[in-house]
Design a protein around this motif. Structure first.
Motif, short mmCIF file in Angstrom:
data_model
loop_
_atom_site.label_atom_id
_atom_site.label_comp_id
_atom_site.label_asym_id
_atom_site.label_seq_id
_atom_site.Cartn_x
_atom_site.Cartn_y
_atom_site.Cartn_z
N VAL A 179 0.84 -1.21 0.00
CA VAL A 179 0.00 0.00 0.00
C VAL A 179 0.87 1.25 0.00
N ALA A 180 1.95 1.23 0.79
CA ALA A 180 2.86 2.37 0.86
C ALA A 180 3.53 2.61 -0.49
N ALA A 181 3.87 1.53 -1.20
CA ALA A 181 4.49 1.68 -2.53
C ALA A 181 3.52 2.34 -3.51
N MET A 182 2.24 2.10 -3.34
CA MET A 182 1.25 2.73 -4.21
C MET A 182 1.01 4.18 -3.85
N LEU A 183 0.98 4.48 -2.56
CA LEU A 183 0.62 5.83 -2.11
C LEU A 183 1.82 6.77 -1.95
N ARG A 184 2.98 6.20 -1.64
CA ARG A 184 4.26 6.92 -1.54
C ARG A 184 4.36 7.89 -0.35
N SER A 185 3.27 8.25 0.25
CA SER A 185 3.29 9.19 1.38
C SER A 185 3.06 8.44 2.69
N PRO A 186 3.95 8.60 3.68
CA PRO A 186 3.73 7.91 4.96
C PRO A 186 2.44 8.36 5.65
N MET A 187 2.13 9.65 5.59
CA MET A 187 0.91 10.15 6.23
C MET A 187 -0.33 9.59 5.55
N LEU A 188 -0.32 9.55 4.23
CA LEU A 188 -1.47 9.03 3.49
C LEU A 188 -1.61 7.53 3.73
N GLY A 189 -0.48 6.81 3.71
CA GLY A 189 -0.52 5.38 3.94
C GLY A 189 -1.09 5.03 5.30
N LEU A 190 -0.58 5.69 6.33
CA LEU A 190 -1.08 5.44 7.69
C LEU A 190 -2.51 5.93 7.85
N GLY A 191 -2.83 7.03 7.16
CA GLY A 191 -4.18 7.59 7.25
C GLY A 191 -5.24 6.69 6.65
N ILE A 192 -4.83 5.81 5.74
CA ILE A 192 -5.77 4.86 5.13
C ILE A 192 -5.75 3.52 5.87
N LEU A 193 -4.55 3.02 6.17
CA LEU A 193 -4.44 1.69 6.77
C LEU A 193 -4.96 1.62 8.20
N MET A 194 -4.69 2.66 8.98
CA MET A 194 -5.15 2.64 10.38
C MET A 194 -6.67 2.53 10.48
N PRO A 195 -7.43 3.43 9.83
CA PRO A 195 -8.89 3.29 9.90
C PRO A 195 -9.38 1.99 9.27
N PHE A 196 -8.69 1.54 8.22
CA PHE A 196 -9.13 0.32 7.54
C PHE A 196 -9.08 -0.88 8.49
N PHE A 197 -7.94 -1.06 9.17
CA PHE A 197 -7.78 -2.23 10.04
C PHE A 197 -8.49 -2.09 11.38
N PHE A 198 -8.53 -0.88 11.92
CA PHE A 198 -9.03 -0.72 13.29
C PHE A 198 -10.47 -0.21 13.36
N LEU A 199 -11.05 0.17 12.24
CA LEU A 199 -12.43 0.65 12.26
C LEU A 199 -13.27 -0.03 11.21
N ILE A 200 -12.92 0.17 9.94
CA ILE A 200 -13.75 -0.34 8.84
C ILE A 200 -13.84 -1.86 8.87
N SER A 201 -12.70 -2.54 9.03
CA SER A 201 -12.71 -4.00 9.02
C SER A 201 -13.55 -4.57 10.16
N ASN A 202 -13.42 -3.98 11.35
CA ASN A 202 -14.19 -4.45 12.51
C ASN A 202 -15.69 -4.24 12.31
N ILE A 203 -16.04 -3.10 11.73
CA ILE A 203 -17.46 -2.82 11.49
C ILE A 203 -18.03 -3.82 10.48
N LEU A 204 -17.33 -3.98 9.36
CA LEU A 204 -17.81 -4.89 8.31
C LEU A 204 -17.85 -6.34 8.80
N GLY A 205 -16.92 -6.70 9.69
CA GLY A 205 -16.87 -8.08 10.17
C GLY A 205 -17.86 -8.40 11.26
N ASN A 206 -18.46 -7.38 11.87
CA ASN A 206 -19.35 -7.62 13.01
C ASN A 206 -20.79 -7.20 12.79
N VAL A 207 -21.07 -6.51 11.71
CA VAL A 207 -22.44 -6.12 11.38
C VAL A 207 -23.05 -7.22 10.52
N ASP A 208 -24.26 -7.66 10.86
CA ASP A 208 -24.89 -8.78 10.18
C ASP A 208 -24.97 -8.59 8.67
#
Length: 256
Positions: A168-197
């Motif tokens: 993902v970092a190789a695609m985005l090239r920016s550390p802030m952008l990479g972390l800004g996408i991956l953090m919410p993805f793993f710690f918010l979006i994934s949990n919501i999608l995995g736990n909502v019926d």
């Protein structure tokens, strides 16, 4: 420049950047501390569990509770390893020295993956043994069915998290952008999608949801997941391949 020279150069880069070393150290400390805490609390609460919860009790998986925060450090490590050169401007010098971009990316990922694998495996085994010590009479043994697979799988899971982050970092090239996408993805979006019926069937095919299956020994009653431990890790590996493939394709097409 020969591939071995490039690999040696990438090892020197990673070793000399303090942030990457501290990030991996943080992954170990946070994972072990949280795993011991959750294991101790679970042992204390075991007698209060009902029959259903006792049958679903998975002492091995409980000892990996700290992986949730440990993977945070692995994400940061994966992003920084790749994107630090972009943020500092050193990428132009690196690509001038290694014009074969495939060799450049492969060497960087290979060195970082090897380091992540060593740290991930050591952390997984340590988390298991320390967690089981906290669980006392409720502990599992490494020789029990499925336990060794789960412990080895925990190390592989941590490694694949780092590799996915590198892609993902190789695609985005920016550390802030990479972390800004991956953090919410793993710690918010994934949990919501995995736990909502309504979205659970989709969420369980996300990389962390599928990959973490490898660390489970006890399958909860009523679990209808259509893949097993290795199948889940395979799904995660496909995500990693897609991310790294995307990173390579964009690296070839774009200017530094």
């Amino acid at each position: 420049m020969a591939a071995t020279q490039v690999i040696r150069s990438e090892w020197t880069k990673i070793r000399s950047v303090a942030s990457t070393v501290w990030t991996l150290s943080l992954a170990v400390v946070v994972t072990l501390a949280l795993s011991m805490l959750i294991s101790a609390l679970s042992a204390n609460e075991f007698d209060k569990l009902n029959a259903q919860d006792r049958s679903d009790f998975d002492p091995t998986f409980i000892s990996f509770a700290g992986m949730t925060l440990g993977q945070l450090a692995m994400i940061v490590f994966g992003v920084l390893v790749v994107s630090n050169e972009y943020s500092s401007g050193m990428i132009r010098t690196s690509l001038a020295a290694v014009p074969q971009r495939g060799t450049f990316l492969f060497s960087k990922v290979a060195v970082a993956t090897g380091l992540a694998l060593v740290v991930g495996m050591a952390t997984s085994f340590a988390a298991f043994f320390l967690g089981q010590a906290m669980l006392g009479e409720h502990r599992a043994q490494l020789g029990d069915t499925g336990v060794l697979r789960a412990v080895v799988g925990g190390g592989l899971y941590m490694t694949l998290i780092a590799m996915f982050s590198m892609g993902v970092a190789a695609m985005l090239r920016s550390p802030m952008l990479g972390l800004g996408i991956l953090m919410p993805f793993f710690f918010l979006i994934s949990n919501i999608l995995g736990n909502v019926d309504a979205t659970r069937k989709v969420g369980r095919f996300l990389p962390d949801q599928a990959g973490s299956r490898i660390m489970q020994v006890v399958t909860p009653v009523g679990d209808d997941t259509p893949y097993g431990p290795w199948g889940g890790l395979g799904i995660m590996a496909l995500w990693v391949i897609a991310a790294l493939g995307g990173g390579y394709a964009l690296l070839k097409r774009r200017d530094a």
